[in-house]
Design an enzyme around this catalytic site. Sequence first.
Site, PDB file in Angstrom:
ATOM      1  N   ASP A  52      35.975  30.796  49.766  1.00 56.45           N
ATOM      2  CA  ASP A  52      35.791  32.075  50.457  1.00 56.45           C
ATOM      3  C   ASP A  52      36.492  32.144  51.805  1.00 56.45           C
ATOM      4  O   ASP A  52      36.708  33.227  52.349  1.00 56.45           O
ATOM      5  CB  ASP A  52      34.296  32.381  50.633  1.00 56.45           C
ATOM      6  CG  ASP A  52      33.562  32.439  49.311  1.00 56.45           C
ATOM      7  OD1 ASP A  52      33.740  31.507  48.513  1.00 56.45           O
ATOM      8  OD2 ASP A  52      32.824  33.402  49.076  1.00 56.45           O
ATOM      9  N   LYS A  70      34.709  38.039  35.306  1.00 55.04           N
ATOM     10  CA  LYS A  70      33.664  38.263  36.316  1.00 55.04           C
ATOM     11  C   LYS A  70      34.250  38.974  37.532  1.00 55.04           C
ATOM     12  O   LYS A  70      33.630  39.819  38.154  1.00 55.04           O
ATOM     13  CB  LYS A  70      33.082  36.915  36.738  1.00 55.04           C
ATOM     14  CG  LYS A  70      32.049  36.983  37.841  1.00 55.04           C
ATOM     15  CD  LYS A  70      31.587  35.583  38.211  1.00 55.04           C
ATOM     16  CE  LYS A  70      30.598  35.612  39.366  1.00 55.04           C
ATOM     17  NZ  LYS A  70      30.287  34.274  39.855  1.00 55.04           N
ATOM     18  N   GLU A  85      35.777  32.540  36.703  1.00 45.76           N
ATOM     19  CA  GLU A  85      34.557  31.736  36.466  1.00 45.76           C
ATOM     20  C   GLU A  85      33.859  31.955  35.144  1.00 45.76           C
ATOM     21  O   GLU A  85      33.124  31.092  34.688  1.00 45.76           O
ATOM     22  CB  GLU A  85      33.507  31.937  37.575  1.00 45.76           C
ATOM     23  CG  GLU A  85      33.887  31.324  38.887  1.00 45.76           C
ATOM     24  CD  GLU A  85      32.725  31.226  39.865  1.00 45.76           C
ATOM     25  OE1 GLU A  85      31.758  31.973  39.718  1.00 45.76           O
ATOM     26  OE2 GLU A  85      32.819  30.391  40.770  1.00 45.76           O
TER      27      GLU A  85
HETATM   28  C1  BGC Z   1      32.143  33.693  43.180  1.00 43.87           C
HETATM   29  C2  BGC Z   1      33.097  32.741  43.844  1.00 43.87           C
HETATM   30  C3  BGC Z   1      32.661  32.535  45.276  1.00 43.87           C
HETATM   31  C4  BGC Z   1      31.216  32.088  45.330  1.00 43.87           C
HETATM   32  C5  BGC Z   1      30.710  31.956  46.740  1.00 43.87           C
HETATM   33  C6  BGC Z   1      30.735  33.186  43.307  1.00 43.87           C
HETATM   34  O1  BGC Z   1      29.854  34.102  42.749  1.00 43.87           O
HETATM   35  O2  BGC Z   1      32.455  33.830  41.827  1.00 43.87           O
HETATM   36  O3  BGC Z   1      34.400  33.239  43.806  1.00 43.87           O
HETATM   37  O4  BGC Z   1      33.452  31.578  45.882  1.00 43.87           O
HETATM   38  O5  BGC Z   1      30.421  33.042  44.683  1.00 43.87           O
HETATM   39  O6  BGC Z   1      30.786  33.145  47.422  1.00 43.87           O
END
Ligand code: BGC
Length: 812
Positions: free
Chosen positions: A356, A614, A494
């Site tokens: 992030d 997602k 993901e």
């Molecule tokens: C997202 C990731 C993100 C993580 C933390 C997840 O739900 O798919 O991209 O890095 O949350 O924010």
Amino acid sequence: MIPAGPATWSYEGYDPDRERLREALCTLGNGVFATRGALPECTADEVHYPGTYAAGCYDRLTSHVAGRAVENEGLVNLPDWLALRFRPRDHRGPADWLHPDRARTLDHRCVLQLERGVLERFTRYQDAQGRLLAVRQLRLVHMAEPQLALLRTDFTAENWSGELDVESALDGTVRNAGVPRYRDLNGAHLVDVHPGRAGPHGITLRCRTRTSDLRIALAARTTSPDPVRAQVLDQHTARAAQLLHLPMAEGRTVTVDKTVALYTSRSPAIGDPLWAAVDAVGHAPGFDELLASHLTAWRQLWRRAELDVPGEAGRILRLHLFHVLQTLSPHTAELDVGVPARGLHGEAYRGHVFWDELFVLPYLNLHFPEVSRALLTYRHRRLGAACRAARDAGHRGAMYPWQSGSDGREETQRLHLNPRSGRWLPDHTHLQQHVGSAIAHNILRYAEATGDTEFLHTKGAETVLQIARFWADRAAYDGDLGRYRIRGVVGPDEYHDAYPDADRPGIDDNAYTNVTAAWVLARAVVLLASLPEPRRVELSERIVLDDGEEEVWRDVAHRLYVPFHSGVISQFEGYAGLAELDWDAYRRKYDDIRRLDRILEAEGDSVNRYRASKQADVLMLAHLFSPGELASLFRQLGYAMDDTGWRRTVDHYLRRTSHGSTLSGLVHGWVLARARRSEAWTFVHEALTGDIADVQGGTTGEGIHLGAMAGTLDLVQRGLTGLRTRDDALSLDPAPLPELTGSGYGFTIRYRGHWGVRLRLSHGRLRITVPMSDRAPIRVELPDRAVTVRPGESWELLLDRSPASDSLRASG
Ligand code: BGC
């Protein structure tokens, strides 16, 4: 009472169902620690969840779930410093402690004053005997003295006289229990909890974390200018408490101030945390003086992050900015911490550090570069761990963890709970090796924005080269394809963590992973060549760079495989063979299909079977790279990717994404602002309201989404202006989105030693003002012309593409 306005965020009425969300959004912090906006008279239960978290303060525990022992490291919920409860007392004795779920609340209001960094709370309680007590509280987590926090309470007895009992405590009975999904996991991190006293008005609490053995100490002083009887209570439990008896006369207001210091053994410039806490509280000035220095610190922060966007969007952006600044403040520059994905606002994702920062650093680079540098240094300090992880996986270079905590090992949980099905499932998201490219990207962009070659040539280069080395080694040559492939990964999406019915996790040739790896490799080659000769030698010796290695990097950078189908970039190899999902049917069947993976698993199906993502995956490429950069990257890889191909790709994924991450709306809004402007606002709006409206179905109460919050600021700063900081110039290519920015917007940046450079875009004009200094002039480039703006000058440029002679006017 401060009226609601652009500088405040207020909640009227007491609503138990929304309390956790309010607590998260009313969190106060200073980059060192943060405390949720819970009511001080409440302890953790179904409705309330007081929580205090110090940046980087983790502990590792083993839990037993689904017949397995699993280890998780989490950000520790520290003792509750806020605790303060009260009850009227008259000749009949004390009533119950007043509590919003047990007494009547006639009025209730919470106001977050963004510019001042304080939370104001006002409640009128009526107890069982009909006594009315007005409670007004002001709290702050000090922005200039980052170990201090304050709570001022004004009590007014409206229709009675007697005595008020006020109990001020430091509560060490807390545990990590803020996320219902983690309820089966061990949350008892605090051990050896010792309450104590310090002088006539002081209480202390010290403890340590169970396995990381961090020492934590708090000291509190609770006083009133009015004559009160005070006693420190017997210290038999894990809670230190002091009781004040306040004489109350009808209509009169009595004030109680609680000043708290919090230290851990990670705090800089201390010996014993307990001694430091007692000393800090002992020497702390009174409330008014501390409030004044706190307000000054906040005023300075706002000045460095000035943002002028009109209307409701502007108000939300200021809230986002507020939370970013509370999580990552200039104090963060002194710490060894990364970017916690959910802020210091709750326990979701256990305070871990993901990719992030890709959405956070570009914003910080242009306001608080020293903070960016510290966050990148967090990664460099864990380069050894990343190299060990690569080695253990049979590779060279650095393989950074998908989730990082205290020491840089992989912290991704191995099992996760699907709350819909109640099943614990294997979690393969640690295969998101693309996080390494995000780190390299951030280092290189930081250096472009700041010109900090000192960092780039030392820690930065070492990290980038090791990440490049990993990709070069990780990519395997496929003779049939005549290209390199990266197999067995998970992409940003993901959802797809394996091929349907496969017996091993991972998918092959995730386009995002491969294209970003190619970019890192090519940039690593350029970086190596640009290092001053002695440094190049030094670094090559240090990382034992082989003679032929650079050549391999160059080759892989040009021949990584990117799959396509029907003129569209495939998210990964084999994507084209997946089934189409009946999106309409699922939308009809379920209120919210953001977490389609959980829905399908609960139905006994698997999202791996479908063309369903997602969040933005392929489209992330256009978030990281400008259209020109992306085109040249595909050219570098030997693929033709024109505008039409890109638009077709955008269309394809737009219809097949469930937006189960707050990052998704942000990226789609960013990409569409250039590719299909009329559709951008829906996504930008979703990104803006992600946390305030809790669009991910209750997750904000467990912590804000820092990436999306910072990302919206970056959307205004870079996304809509096309602002780039490459080649020692500021270049702009605005893409207006009037729904967001109205007829005009502006912001201030810090660029290459120029503090307070102001940019304002309105009515088709860009005004840039550079404050007086001895720094070099700034070169400003628009797509069709360039100007040089000297310190002390202000220029106005017409943005339409009419002949340059008409469109450029010096006004400074
Ligand atoms: C997202 C990731 C993100 C993580 C933390 C997840 O739900 O798919 O991209 O890095 O949350 O924010």
